[in-house]
Structure formats: structure tokens, C-alpha cells
Design a protein around this motif. Structure first.
Motif, mmCIF file in Angstrom:
data_model
loop_
_atom_site.group_PDB
_atom_site.id
_atom_site.type_symbol
_atom_site.label_atom_id
_atom_site.label_comp_id
_atom_site.label_asym_id
_atom_site.label_seq_id
_atom_site.Cartn_x
_atom_site.Cartn_y
_atom_site.Cartn_z
ATOM 1 N N ALA A 3 0.848 -1.239 0.069
ATOM 2 C CA ALA A 3 0.181 0.022 -0.003
ATOM 3 C C ALA A 3 0.828 1.206 -0.015
ATOM 4 C CB ALA A 3 -0.812 0.026 1.350
ATOM 5 N N TYR A 4 0.363 2.071 -0.872
ATOM 6 C CA TYR A 4 1.263 3.309 -1.049
ATOM 7 C C TYR A 4 0.327 4.653 -1.101
ATOM 8 C CZ TYR A 4 5.334 0.589 -1.871
ATOM 9 O OH TYR A 4 6.262 -0.350 -1.901
ATOM 10 N N LEU A 5 0.745 5.669 -0.713
ATOM 11 C CA LEU A 5 -0.115 6.995 -0.964
ATOM 12 C C LEU A 5 0.465 7.433 -2.362
ATOM 13 C CD1 LEU A 5 0.307 8.776 2.446
ATOM 14 C CD2 LEU A 5 -1.978 7.715 1.382
ATOM 15 N N ILE A 6 -0.517 8.105 -3.336
ATOM 16 C CA ILE A 6 -0.318 8.659 -4.426
ATOM 17 C C ILE A 6 0.059 10.124 -4.206
ATOM 18 C CG2 ILE A 6 -0.888 9.140 -6.821
ATOM 19 C CD1 ILE A 6 -0.312 6.033 -5.934
ATOM 20 N N GLN A 7 1.195 10.500 -4.606
ATOM 21 C CA GLN A 7 1.465 12.038 -4.654
ATOM 22 C C GLN A 7 1.553 12.686 -5.930
ATOM 23 O OE1 GLN A 7 4.894 12.254 -2.060
ATOM 24 N NE2 GLN A 7 3.356 12.452 -0.096
ATOM 25 N N THR A 8 1.784 13.927 -5.895
ATOM 26 C CA THR A 8 2.255 14.757 -7.188
ATOM 27 C C THR A 8 3.620 15.475 -6.767
ATOM 28 O OG1 THR A 8 1.013 16.768 -6.675
ATOM 29 C CG2 THR A 8 0.015 15.183 -8.159
ATOM 30 N N PRO A 9 4.467 15.609 -7.579
ATOM 31 C CA PRO A 9 4.275 15.620 -8.955
ATOM 32 C C PRO A 9 4.177 14.168 -9.746
ATOM 33 C CG PRO A 9 6.720 15.998 -8.517
ATOM 34 C CD PRO A 9 5.839 15.905 -7.326
ATOM 35 N N GLN A 10 3.452 14.219 -10.914
ATOM 36 C CA GLN A 10 3.629 13.210 -11.875
ATOM 37 C C GLN A 10 4.020 13.664 -13.098
ATOM 38 O OE1 GLN A 10 -0.436 11.629 -11.768
ATOM 39 N NE2 GLN A 10 -0.255 11.089 -9.456
ATOM 40 N N THR A 11 5.042 12.960 -13.994
ATOM 41 C CA THR A 11 5.811 13.286 -15.121
ATOM 42 C C THR A 11 5.480 12.450 -16.273
ATOM 43 O OG1 THR A 11 7.365 14.588 -13.417
ATOM 44 C CG2 THR A 11 7.963 14.330 -15.820
ATOM 45 N N PHE A 12 5.404 13.048 -17.186
ATOM 46 C CA PHE A 12 5.141 12.414 -18.721
ATOM 47 C C PHE A 12 6.008 12.852 -19.902
ATOM 48 C CE2 PHE A 12 1.591 13.064 -15.923
ATOM 49 C CZ PHE A 12 1.042 11.959 -15.532
ATOM 50 N N ALA A 13 6.558 12.186 -20.483
ATOM 51 C CA ALA A 13 7.436 12.472 -21.619
ATOM 52 C C ALA A 13 6.738 11.732 -23.042
ATOM 53 C CB ALA A 13 8.584 11.502 -21.790
ATOM 54 N N ASN A 14 5.579 11.348 -22.854
ATOM 55 C CA ASN A 14 4.767 10.975 -23.959
ATOM 56 C C ASN A 14 3.337 11.938 -24.138
ATOM 57 O OD1 ASN A 14 3.086 9.918 -26.124
ATOM 58 N ND2 ASN A 14 3.981 7.921 -26.139
ATOM 59 N N LEU A 15 3.539 13.022 -24.317
ATOM 60 C CA LEU A 15 2.471 13.999 -24.274
ATOM 61 C C LEU A 15 1.213 13.606 -24.799
ATOM 62 C CD1 LEU A 15 1.454 16.710 -22.948
ATOM 63 C CD2 LEU A 15 2.344 17.866 -25.086
ATOM 64 N N ASN A 16 1.438 13.137 -26.065
ATOM 65 C CA ASN A 16 0.288 12.699 -26.962
ATOM 66 C C ASN A 16 -0.357 11.739 -26.249
ATOM 67 O OD1 ASN A 16 0.602 14.581 -29.293
ATOM 68 N ND2 ASN A 16 2.107 13.381 -30.133
ATOM 69 N N GLN A 17 0.012 10.574 -25.790
ATOM 70 C CA GLN A 17 -0.601 9.405 -25.069
ATOM 71 C C GLN A 17 -1.289 9.890 -24.057
ATOM 72 O OE1 GLN A 17 2.114 6.832 -22.950
ATOM 73 N NE2 GLN A 17 0.770 5.115 -23.151
ATOM 74 N N LEU A 18 -0.654 10.995 -23.240
ATOM 75 C CA LEU A 18 -1.620 11.498 -22.136
ATOM 76 C C LEU A 18 -2.741 12.246 -22.641
ATOM 77 C CD1 LEU A 18 -1.924 11.553 -19.223
ATOM 78 C CD2 LEU A 18 -0.294 13.575 -19.181
ATOM 79 N N VAL A 19 -2.486 13.038 -23.619
ATOM 80 C CA VAL A 19 -3.781 13.711 -24.025
ATOM 81 C C VAL A 19 -4.907 12.847 -24.559
ATOM 82 C CG1 VAL A 19 -4.489 15.510 -25.828
ATOM 83 C CG2 VAL A 19 -2.338 16.123 -24.388
ATOM 84 N N SER A 20 -4.379 12.046 -25.369
ATOM 85 C CA SER A 20 -5.409 10.721 -25.888
ATOM 86 C C SER A 20 -5.969 10.242 -24.710
ATOM 87 C CB SER A 20 -4.616 9.939 -26.616
ATOM 88 O OG SER A 20 -5.505 8.841 -27.325
ATOM 89 N N ALA A 21 -5.227 9.809 -23.750
ATOM 90 C CA ALA A 21 -6.327 9.177 -22.419
ATOM 91 C C ALA A 21 -7.169 10.220 -21.946
ATOM 92 C CB ALA A 21 -4.995 8.840 -21.501
ATOM 93 N N HIS A 22 -6.794 11.390 -21.788
ATOM 94 C CA HIS A 22 -7.805 12.409 -21.273
ATOM 95 C C HIS A 22 -8.819 12.702 -22.034
ATOM 96 C CE1 HIS A 22 -6.469 14.854 -17.472
ATOM 97 N NE2 HIS A 22 -5.183 14.275 -18.022
ATOM 98 N N LEU A 23 -8.838 12.624 -23.428
ATOM 99 C CA LEU A 23 -9.807 12.761 -24.150
ATOM 100 C C LEU A 23 -10.726 11.444 -24.234
ATOM 101 C CD1 LEU A 23 -7.975 14.707 -27.221
ATOM 102 C CD2 LEU A 23 -9.418 15.509 -25.342
ATOM 103 N N TYR A 24 -10.293 10.566 -24.045
ATOM 104 C CA TYR A 24 -11.016 9.271 -23.951
ATOM 105 C C TYR A 24 -11.854 8.993 -22.760
ATOM 106 C CZ TYR A 24 -12.161 4.388 -23.494
ATOM 107 O OH TYR A 24 -12.931 2.987 -23.359
ATOM 108 N N ALA A 25 -11.278 9.529 -21.645
ATOM 109 C CA ALA A 25 -12.046 9.580 -20.387
ATOM 110 C C ALA A 25 -13.172 10.721 -20.448
ATOM 111 C CB ALA A 25 -11.058 10.023 -19.241
ATOM 112 N N LYS A 26 -13.018 12.020 -21.193
ATOM 113 C CA LYS A 26 -13.866 12.982 -21.351
ATOM 114 C C LYS A 26 -14.965 12.330 -22.162
ATOM 115 C CE LYS A 26 -14.485 17.660 -22.811
ATOM 116 N NZ LYS A 26 -13.929 18.769 -23.245
ATOM 117 N N LYS A 27 -14.701 11.741 -23.274
ATOM 118 C CA LYS A 27 -15.507 11.014 -24.034
ATOM 119 C C LYS A 27 -16.674 10.246 -23.469
ATOM 120 C CE LYS A 27 -16.051 8.558 -28.427
ATOM 121 N NZ LYS A 27 -15.699 8.115 -29.641
ATOM 122 N N HIS A 28 -16.077 9.215 -22.457
ATOM 123 C CA HIS A 28 -16.817 8.201 -21.791
ATOM 124 C C HIS A 28 -17.115 8.563 -20.473
ATOM 125 C CE1 HIS A 28 -16.088 5.347 -24.954
ATOM 126 N NE2 HIS A 28 -15.084 5.848 -25.180
#
Length: 236
Positions: A166-191
Motif C-alpha cells: 500500500a502506497y499513498l499517491i502524490q504529485t508531481p507526476q511526469t510524462f514524456a509522451n504528451l500525445n499518449q496522455l492527452v489521448s487518455a484524457h480525451l478518451y476519459a472525457k468522451k466516456h
């Protein structure tokens, strides 16, 4: 010649702070030792050598106030302020889309941090940027040492969880594949899928994660007790 932007930090400060609010003042602007709460993490990002540019996502009615706050920084760093959405998830997507708009087709690393975690350390930020890769994103986590249980609100049936995993999730969180993250966001928004942080959102779309160790000091200011603890730590 202007240096090429490689690393962008998105600072989310658009929350309404319903659990901690002072009259009509949002918690992120509450003065702690004479400084607005969000400015602690902002100044840490400004001072960090990895961060080339900062995007602050805030509510429309506080944009001018944010401008006034960051104008007080003695050694400023390029900062863009944008209007956020109704939820953290919406605000995160808005920040990411702004990054894409500003740096079309550039190979960037993007760090996302919550402005109500004021004591994020330089070391945590550095490790996020150093460990992230195109094939893996980075999540900051903290080991839970207390016993934890899942308690059903209706039946009160209690099930103890294995704290070793068991772990606590904190920020920061960091991403090098911007398109992948944006695509995941848009999918979540659509659904109409709702998430509390970007790592969980990307994990549900098959993303691969690496972890860096967080800190008890990197806590989220949510209650007045949290605020009291922050003031105590800053006074030492």
C-alpha cells in the motif's frame, strides 16, 4: 537566442477548496507566513534547474491575482496562466492542451503538480524528470506504514489490507509522451470517466509506470489541521 523548452511544469491551483475555505478566500491564496499557499510550490518550480517553463491553471476570477502574486518573484521564469475547468481532471487537460499549442511537435517532458502540496522538494522534482521516459511515466508515491482497512459504510464489515503493498499517491507526476496522455484524457472525457490524478487515468489506458519516492512533507493541505502542520514546519 531563446533556449529551447524541454521541460514544462503544470501547476494546478484551480480547486475550490471546499474542505478548507476562509470566508470568501480560496485556500491556495491563503497567506501562510505572509505568502499565498500556492507560491511555495511555484517558487520551488521556478528555482528548479530542470524546469524551463511553467503553466499555471487557475479559475477565471483569480487570473489577475495570480499575475500579481508571481510578479513578486525576484528571478522569474517563463510562466503562462490559463483558465481552468470545473474539475481537476478538466484543468489538467486544459494545461496539457496549452502545452501542445505552445510547443507543437516538440519532444517535451511535462510535470504536473498540485498547488496545494506546498512542500514538494527539489529532489522529488529532479527524480521525476530524470526517471521519466517515452515508454514509462513517473508517479510519486509514499509507503504507508500504518495498518489500513476497507470498511463497508453500510454493513461496517472490515477488511484489512496488506500494507506491504500500500502506497499513498502524490504529485508531481511526469510524462514524456504528451500525445499518449492527452489521448487518455480525451478518451476519459468522451466516456465520462472521472479520475483523481493523471497516473491513474493513463494506467487505465495501458500506460507503464515508474515510481519515485515521495515524502511525508509533500502532503496535501486539505484541512485546518494540515494548515497548522504546514505553518509549524515552516517556522522551524
Amino acid at each position: 537566442m531563446k533556449n529551447k523548452v524541454r521541460n514544462v511544469a503544470i501547476l494546478l491551483i484551480g480547486g475550490q477548496g471546499t474542505r478548507l475555505k476562509f470566508d470568501d478566500e480560496l485556500k491556495q491564496f491563503h497567506l501562510v507566513n505572509g505568502k499565498p499557499l500556492f507560491m511555495y510550490s511555484y517558487e520551488t518550480l521556478v528555482a528548479n534547474n530542470y524546469v524551463d517553463e511553467i503553466i499555471i491553471v487557475t479559475a477565471k476570477e483569480t487570473i489577475d491575482l495570480v499575475h500579481e502574486c508571481i510578479a513578486q518573484v525576484s528571478k522569474p521564469k517563463t510562466t503562462i496562466i490559463v483558465e481552468g475547468g470545473a474539475t481537476r481532471q478538466e484543468s489538467s487537460l486544459i494545461g496539457l492542451l496549452k502545452v501542445k499549442d505552445l510547443h507543437l511537435d516538440e519532444d517535451l517532458k511535462v510535470l504536473i503538480h498540485d498547488g496545494d502540496r506546498p512542500l514538494v522538494s527539489e529532489e522529488i522534482i529532479n527524480q521525476n524528470f530524470e526517471k521519466v521516459s517515452k515508454s514509462h511515466f513517473v508517479c510519486t508515491i509514499l509507503k504507508i506504514n500504518d495498518s489500513i482497512a476497507n470498511i463497508d459504510n453500510d454493513t461496517k464489515k472490515t477488511h484489512y489490507l496488506t500494507r506491504d503493498d500500500a502506497y499513498l499517491i502524490q504529485t508531481p507526476q511526469t510524462f514524456a509522451n504528451l500525445n499518449q496522455l492527452v489521448s487518455a484524457h480525451l478518451y476519459a472525457k468522451k466516456h465520462n470517466k472521472v479520475y483523481t490524478d493523471d497516473c491513474r487515468l493513463l494506467l487505465d489506458r495501458g500506460g507503464k509506470v515508474e515510481y519515485v519516492e515521495g515524502s511525508p512533507r509533500n502532503f496535501k493541505v486539505t484541512t485546518k489541521e494540515d494548515l497548522n502542520l504546514l505553518e509549524e514546519l515552516l517556522s522551524k
